[in-house]
Design a protein around this motif. Structure first.
Motif, PDB file in Angstrom:
ATOM      1  N   THR A  73       7.256  17.953  27.736  1.00  0.00           N
ATOM      2  CA  THR A  73       6.284  18.539  27.111  1.00  0.00           C
ATOM      3  C   THR A  73       5.872  19.999  26.575  1.00  0.00           C
ATOM      4  O   THR A  73       4.969  20.013  26.281  1.00  0.00           O
ATOM      5  CB  THR A  73       5.356  17.631  27.659  1.00  0.00           C
ATOM      6  OG1 THR A  73       5.245  18.282  28.989  1.00  0.00           O
ATOM      7  CG2 THR A  73       4.788  16.121  28.558  1.00  0.00           C
ATOM      8  N   TYR A  74       6.905  20.407  26.850  1.00  0.00           N
ATOM      9  CA  TYR A  74       6.579  21.660  25.656  1.00  0.00           C
ATOM     10  C   TYR A  74       6.223  22.818  27.417  1.00  0.00           C
ATOM     11  O   TYR A  74       5.914  23.973  26.450  1.00  0.00           O
ATOM     12  CB  TYR A  74       6.268  21.737  24.255  1.00  0.00           C
ATOM     13  CG  TYR A  74       7.795  21.171  23.826  1.00  0.00           C
ATOM     14  CD1 TYR A  74       8.915  21.803  23.155  1.00  0.00           C
ATOM     15  CD2 TYR A  74       7.666  19.407  23.687  1.00  0.00           C
ATOM     16  CE1 TYR A  74       9.455  21.140  22.577  1.00  0.00           C
ATOM     17  CE2 TYR A  74       8.754  18.932  22.810  1.00  0.00           C
ATOM     18  CZ  TYR A  74       9.350  19.349  22.118  1.00  0.00           C
ATOM     19  OH  TYR A  74      10.593  18.216  21.052  1.00  0.00           O
ATOM     20  N   LEU A  94       8.805  25.621  28.088  1.00  0.00           N
ATOM     21  CA  LEU A  94       8.574  26.425  26.748  1.00  0.00           C
ATOM     22  C   LEU A  94       8.460  27.207  27.144  1.00  0.00           C
ATOM     23  O   LEU A  94       8.139  28.525  26.549  1.00  0.00           O
ATOM     24  CB  LEU A  94       8.627  25.554  25.448  1.00  0.00           C
ATOM     25  CG  LEU A  94       9.475  26.647  24.691  1.00  0.00           C
ATOM     26  CD1 LEU A  94      10.842  26.957  24.207  1.00  0.00           C
ATOM     27  CD2 LEU A  94       9.019  25.611  23.290  1.00  0.00           C
ATOM     28  N   ILE A  95       6.491  26.591  26.411  1.00  0.00           N
ATOM     29  CA  ILE A  95       5.160  27.806  26.079  1.00  0.00           C
ATOM     30  C   ILE A  95       4.282  29.009  27.129  1.00  0.00           C
ATOM     31  O   ILE A  95       5.458  29.812  26.855  1.00  0.00           O
ATOM     32  CB  ILE A  95       4.283  26.330  26.086  1.00  0.00           C
ATOM     33  CG1 ILE A  95       4.363  26.100  25.262  1.00  0.00           C
ATOM     34  CG2 ILE A  95       2.983  27.898  26.058  1.00  0.00           C
ATOM     35  CD1 ILE A  95       3.028  24.779  25.297  1.00  0.00           C
ATOM     36  N   THR A 109      10.356  25.342  16.847  1.00  0.00           N
ATOM     37  CA  THR A 109      10.615  24.062  18.090  1.00  0.00           C
ATOM     38  C   THR A 109       9.487  23.720  17.488  1.00  0.00           C
ATOM     39  O   THR A 109       9.337  21.952  17.498  1.00  0.00           O
ATOM     40  CB  THR A 109      10.029  25.213  19.064  1.00  0.00           C
ATOM     41  OG1 THR A 109      10.963  26.154  19.021  1.00  0.00           O
ATOM     42  CG2 THR A 109      11.351  23.788  19.884  1.00  0.00           C
ATOM     43  N   HIS A 152       8.944  19.613  15.510  1.00  0.00           N
ATOM     44  CA  HIS A 152       7.910  18.592  16.446  1.00  0.00           C
ATOM     45  C   HIS A 152       7.205  18.231  16.190  1.00  0.00           C
ATOM     46  O   HIS A 152       7.070  16.730  15.696  1.00  0.00           O
ATOM     47  CB  HIS A 152       7.252  18.975  18.309  1.00  0.00           C
ATOM     48  CG  HIS A 152       6.783  18.173  19.196  1.00  0.00           C
ATOM     49  ND1 HIS A 152       5.883  17.804  18.989  1.00  0.00           N
ATOM     50  CD2 HIS A 152       7.215  17.981  19.858  1.00  0.00           C
ATOM     51  CE1 HIS A 152       5.890  16.459  19.420  1.00  0.00           C
ATOM     52  NE2 HIS A 152       6.358  17.023  20.623  1.00  0.00           N
ATOM     53  N   PHE A 154       1.305  22.811  20.743  1.00  0.00           N
ATOM     54  CA  PHE A 154       1.448  22.304  21.831  1.00  0.00           C
ATOM     55  C   PHE A 154       0.258  21.720  22.931  1.00  0.00           C
ATOM     56  O   PHE A 154       0.812  20.821  23.948  1.00  0.00           O
ATOM     57  CB  PHE A 154       2.925  23.343  22.883  1.00  0.00           C
ATOM     58  CG  PHE A 154       4.083  23.353  21.558  1.00  0.00           C
ATOM     59  CD1 PHE A 154       4.900  21.182  21.590  1.00  0.00           C
ATOM     60  CD2 PHE A 154       4.723  23.564  21.317  1.00  0.00           C
ATOM     61  CE1 PHE A 154       5.648  21.725  20.805  1.00  0.00           C
ATOM     62  CE2 PHE A 154       5.327  24.049  20.433  1.00  0.00           C
ATOM     63  CZ  PHE A 154       6.924  22.597  20.010  1.00  0.00           C
ATOM     64  N   ARG A 180      -0.462  18.093  19.652  1.00  0.00           N
ATOM     65  CA  ARG A 180       0.037  16.918  20.203  1.00  0.00           C
ATOM     66  C   ARG A 180       0.027  15.484  20.942  1.00  0.00           C
ATOM     67  O   ARG A 180      -0.803  16.202  21.531  1.00  0.00           O
ATOM     68  CB  ARG A 180       0.739  18.009  21.206  1.00  0.00           C
ATOM     69  CG  ARG A 180       3.003  17.130  21.013  1.00  0.00           C
ATOM     70  CD  ARG A 180       3.560  18.114  22.466  1.00  0.00           C
ATOM     71  NE  ARG A 180       2.823  17.517  23.631  1.00  0.00           N
ATOM     72  CZ  ARG A 180       3.357  16.978  24.475  1.00  0.00           C
ATOM     73  NH1 ARG A 180       3.939  15.802  24.069  1.00  0.00           N
ATOM     74  NH2 ARG A 180       2.956  16.949  25.728  1.00  0.00           N
TER      75      ARG A 180
END
Lengths: 252, 66
Positions: free
Chosen positions: A18-19, A22-23, B24, B28, B59, B63
């Protein structure tokens, strides 16, 4: 135990896919680089933006300035971390993805404990990234020795653990993202208010986040923090136990 | 300007990370055309032109669910 490992693994996978990882990792990395650079560049920026004739002579930035930035920004990063991971319990409750596993005999306390383990590992990892990057850049840009550096970092880390466990309790109690956020923010607010009373300061977990810089400047010594650390650990244990209890009673 | 040149070695990693995050998010946005709000062109602009904060906002809030 196998169920616990499987659930913790699932949490890690979820945070990657769900990234979220990364965040959090990139933001902590960015701040880690920015802390020393801001400390170094700020006096120059200030003097170049000053209008003609206005004389202000900012002092030469030192090692401690970089760490002041670190602790100042860390509270922002903690807020971001809490926002990113606020849905860790409530999302599964609203989507109903836990029902299958719970009816197959997964103990409810495993769910909470594995979520707690996963989220604390992610917090530790990202905190470590930020700390190490700031340390390396500070060594290079603003070299100098400071006392109690690892201890101060541990204090801030422990405060983060407290806030994150509060967020988990909020999710288990209310079952919604807003509940987790509200409880975490509200708890920080209560601690901040309690800080008004000087007698309470020594016992207040809030000291762990605000007192870090005074450790580095030797205004305080590590023994001033022991009571607060014990209170914080007691709080964390209490919060975990109560979130397990409330999750046990929750209708899913 | 001198200040900028002096700090260029430290700014380059920052810029690289910013762009990794932006690209990235862009991939997405293009691959998953379902968002909680907004449309594709809106998110492309946000992700590419609001550095750091844009991709994070996408994100966390934009999303869509699979």
């Amino acid at each position: 135990m196998r169920a616990f490992i499987a659930m913790a693994k699932k949490e890690f996978l979820e945070s990657i896919r769900t990234y979220k990882l990364l965040i959090v990792a990139t933001v902590f990395l960015l701040f880690g680089m920015l802390n020393p650079i801001t400390a170094k560049i700020m006096p120059k920026l200030l003097s170049s933006f000053m209008p003609e004739g206005m004389a202000i002579t900012p002092g030469e930035p030192g090692t401690v300035d970089s760490w002041i930035q670190f602790y100042k920004n860390m509270s922002t990063q903690l807020i971001l971390f809490v926002i990113v991971f606020s849905g860790i319990v409530s999302n599964e409750l609203t989507k109903g993805t836990l029902i299958n596993m719970l009816t197959k005999g997964l103990p409810r306390k495993t769910v909470i404990l594995s979520k707690f383990t996963a989220i604390i590992s992610i917090w530790t990892l990202s905190y470590l990234i930020c700390f190490v990057i700031t340390l390396i850049y500070t060594r290079y840009l603003l070299p100098g020795e400071l006392p109690n550096l690892p201890f101060a970092a541990c204090c801030m880390w422990l405060f983060g653990v407290l806030e994150i466990s509060m967020m988990l309790l909020g999710g288990a109690l209310s079952g919604s993202i807003y509940g987790s956020l509200l409880l975490a923010v509200g708890f920080a607010g209560v601690l901040m208010l309690a800080n008004i009373f000087p007698k309470l300061e020594e016992y207040n977990p809030y000291l762990l986040s605000t007192g870090c810089v005074s450790l580095l400047t030797s205004e305080r010594v590590p023994s001033d923090f022991y009571v607060s650390i014990i209170v914080t650990i007691a709080f964390i244990l209490l919060i975990i136990i109560s979130s397990i209890c409330s999750f046990n009673k929750k209708q899913i | 300007m001198d200040v900028l040149v002096e700090f260029l070695p430290f700014l380059i990693p920052l810029i690289i990370i910013e762009w990794i995050l932006a690209i990235t998010a862009l991939i997405h946005v293009l691959r998953h055309p379902h968002y909680k709000f907004g449309n594709k062109s809106f998110w492309i602009v946000v992700v590419l032109f609001v550095q750091i904060i844009g991709p994070i906002v996408y994100f966390i809030f934009g999303r869509g669910e699979e």
